[in-house]
Design a protein around this motif. Structure first.
Motif, PDB file in Angstrom:
ATOM      1  N   ASP A   1      -8.804   1.165   5.631  1.00 34.33           N
ATOM      2  CA  ASP A   1      -8.515   1.948   4.443  1.00 34.33           C
ATOM      3  C   ASP A   1      -9.790   2.268   3.673  1.00 34.33           C
ATOM      4  O   ASP A   1     -10.276   1.440   2.923  1.00 34.33           O
ATOM      5  CB  ASP A   1      -7.535   1.152   3.570  1.00 34.33           C
TER       6      ASP A   1
ATOM      7  N   THR B   1       3.029   2.771   2.782  1.00 33.56           N
ATOM      8  CA  THR B   1       2.415   2.859   4.104  1.00 33.56           C
ATOM      9  C   THR B   1       2.246   1.483   4.745  1.00 33.56           C
ATOM     10  O   THR B   1       2.196   1.382   5.962  1.00 33.56           O
ATOM     11  CB  THR B   1       1.038   3.550   4.037  1.00 33.56           C
ATOM     12  N   ARG B   2       2.138   0.441   3.923  1.00 32.60           N
ATOM     13  CA  ARG B   2       2.011  -0.924   4.451  1.00 32.60           C
ATOM     14  C   ARG B   2       2.682  -1.910   3.522  1.00 32.60           C
ATOM     15  O   ARG B   2       2.698  -1.735   2.303  1.00 32.60           O
ATOM     16  CB  ARG B   2       0.546  -1.338   4.551  1.00 32.60           C
TER      17      ARG B   2
ATOM     18  N   SER C   1      -2.646  -3.888  10.231  1.00 33.64           N
ATOM     19  CA  SER C   1      -1.557  -2.939  10.344  1.00 33.64           C
ATOM     20  C   SER C   1      -1.097  -2.850  11.784  1.00 33.64           C
ATOM     21  O   SER C   1      -1.846  -3.121  12.706  1.00 33.64           O
ATOM     22  CB  SER C   1      -1.989  -1.568   9.832  1.00 33.64           C
TER      23      SER C   1
ATOM     24  N   THR D   1       0.862  -1.182   0.000  1.00 38.99           N
ATOM     25  CA  THR D   1       0.000   0.000   0.000  1.00 38.99           C
ATOM     26  C   THR D   1       0.892   1.223   0.000  1.00 38.99           C
ATOM     27  O   THR D   1       1.894   1.266   0.718  1.00 38.99           O
ATOM     28  CB  THR D   1      -0.912   0.012   1.241  1.00 38.99           C
TER      29      THR D   1
ATOM     30  N   SER E   1       2.756  -6.315   3.397  1.00 38.37           N
ATOM     31  CA  SER E   1       2.260  -7.515   4.054  1.00 38.37           C
ATOM     32  C   SER E   1       2.566  -8.746   3.205  1.00 38.37           C
ATOM     33  O   SER E   1       2.408  -8.720   1.986  1.00 38.37           O
ATOM     34  CB  SER E   1       0.745  -7.394   4.256  1.00 38.37           C
TER      35      SER E   1
ATOM     36  N   ALA F   1      -5.979   2.071   9.564  1.00 38.83           N
ATOM     37  CA  ALA F   1      -6.141   0.623   9.609  1.00 38.83           C
ATOM     38  C   ALA F   1      -7.344   0.191   8.788  1.00 38.83           C
ATOM     39  O   ALA F   1      -7.373  -0.908   8.245  1.00 38.83           O
ATOM     40  CB  ALA F   1      -6.299   0.149  11.048  1.00 38.83           C
TER      41      ALA F   1
ATOM     42  N   ASP G   1       3.509  -8.343   8.624  1.00 38.23           N
ATOM     43  CA  ASP G   1       2.937  -7.049   8.272  1.00 38.23           C
ATOM     44  C   ASP G   1       3.816  -5.923   8.801  1.00 38.23           C
ATOM     45  O   ASP G   1       4.319  -5.999   9.908  1.00 38.23           O
ATOM     46  CB  ASP G   1       1.545  -6.868   8.900  1.00 38.23           C
TER      47      ASP G   1
ATOM     48  N   THR H   1      -3.515  -0.017  -2.943  1.00 36.18           N
ATOM     49  CA  THR H   1      -2.902  -1.282  -2.565  1.00 36.18           C
ATOM     50  C   THR H   1      -2.775  -2.148  -3.811  1.00 36.18           C
ATOM     51  O   THR H   1      -3.749  -2.327  -4.540  1.00 36.18           O
ATOM     52  CB  THR H   1      -3.754  -2.022  -1.515  1.00 36.18           C
TER      53      THR H   1
ATOM     54  N   GLU I   1       3.812  -1.505   9.007  1.00 43.40           N
ATOM     55  CA  GLU I   1       3.128  -0.237   8.770  1.00 43.40           C
ATOM     56  C   GLU I   1       4.147   0.861   8.989  1.00 43.40           C
ATOM     57  O   GLU I   1       4.947   0.800   9.921  1.00 43.40           O
ATOM     58  CB  GLU I   1       1.952  -0.051   9.725  1.00 43.40           C
TER      59      GLU I   1
END
Length: 168
Positions: free
Chosen positions: A127, A102-103, A160, A41, A105, A125, A112, A64, A114
């Motif tokens: 989105d 931003t993320r 996250s 993301t 995973s 968290a 994961d 994402t 963040e």
């Protein structure tokens, strides 16, 4: 409380971004291993992000992508990664600076990350700008397609955390 002049928070974020960089560089070189796949993301409005105006209008804040079945031309530098993927039968090339992520995973490993950003806005968290489901068709015939990426389905939630965690 003492002032943190060293800025450990920034040092830790940079170290965690190097994990993402290493993983993506490895799959760019060797391909995906086992059932591993990645949700990435990123802030679409961040400096250095390159995507089409069509994609920017669909995802004005955050997007994402899933690196799993079909993606092509993945390349990784110290500061960004570039990848070819398809959205609703339209091939796109995205350039994503690591600072915009931003993320990250890997659901197969239950891993994961963040990332916090200096602009004062932390990733959400839940989105609300999660992309709609998108088909991941074959890339153009001129492109080899051993892998693919697609937008994450709207109902998918990415767990996250503040720093990182291996789920148990």
């Amino acid at each position: 409380m003492a002032v943190d002049h060293i800025r450990y928070d920034i040092l830790v974020q940079d170290a965690l971004r190097s994990v993402v960089r290493k993983v993506l560089a490895d799959i760019a070189r060797d391909g995906l291993v086992g059932d591993h796949h990645f949700y990435v993301t990123f802030r679409t409005h961040a400096r250095g992000v390159r995507l089409s105006s069509r994609m920017r209008s669909l995802y004005p804040e955050e997007m994402t992508i899933i690196l799993q079945h079909q993606f092509w031309d993945l390349s990784v530098t110290d500061h960004a990664f570039e990848v070819g993927l398809s959205f609703k039968n339209v091939p796109e090339m995205l350039l994503v600076p690591f600072d915009s992520v931003t993320r990250f995973s890997d659901p197969t490993a239950g891993f994961d990350l963040e990332f916090k950003h200096d602009d004062g806005v932390e990733p959400s968290a839940n989105d609300p700008g999660a992309p709609e489901a998108a088909a991941a068709p074959e890339p153009p015939a001129s492109e080899p397609a051993p892998k693919a990426a697609e937008a994450a389905p709207a109902g998918d939630k990415i767990v996250s955390i503040d720093a990182f965690r291996k789920k148990t």
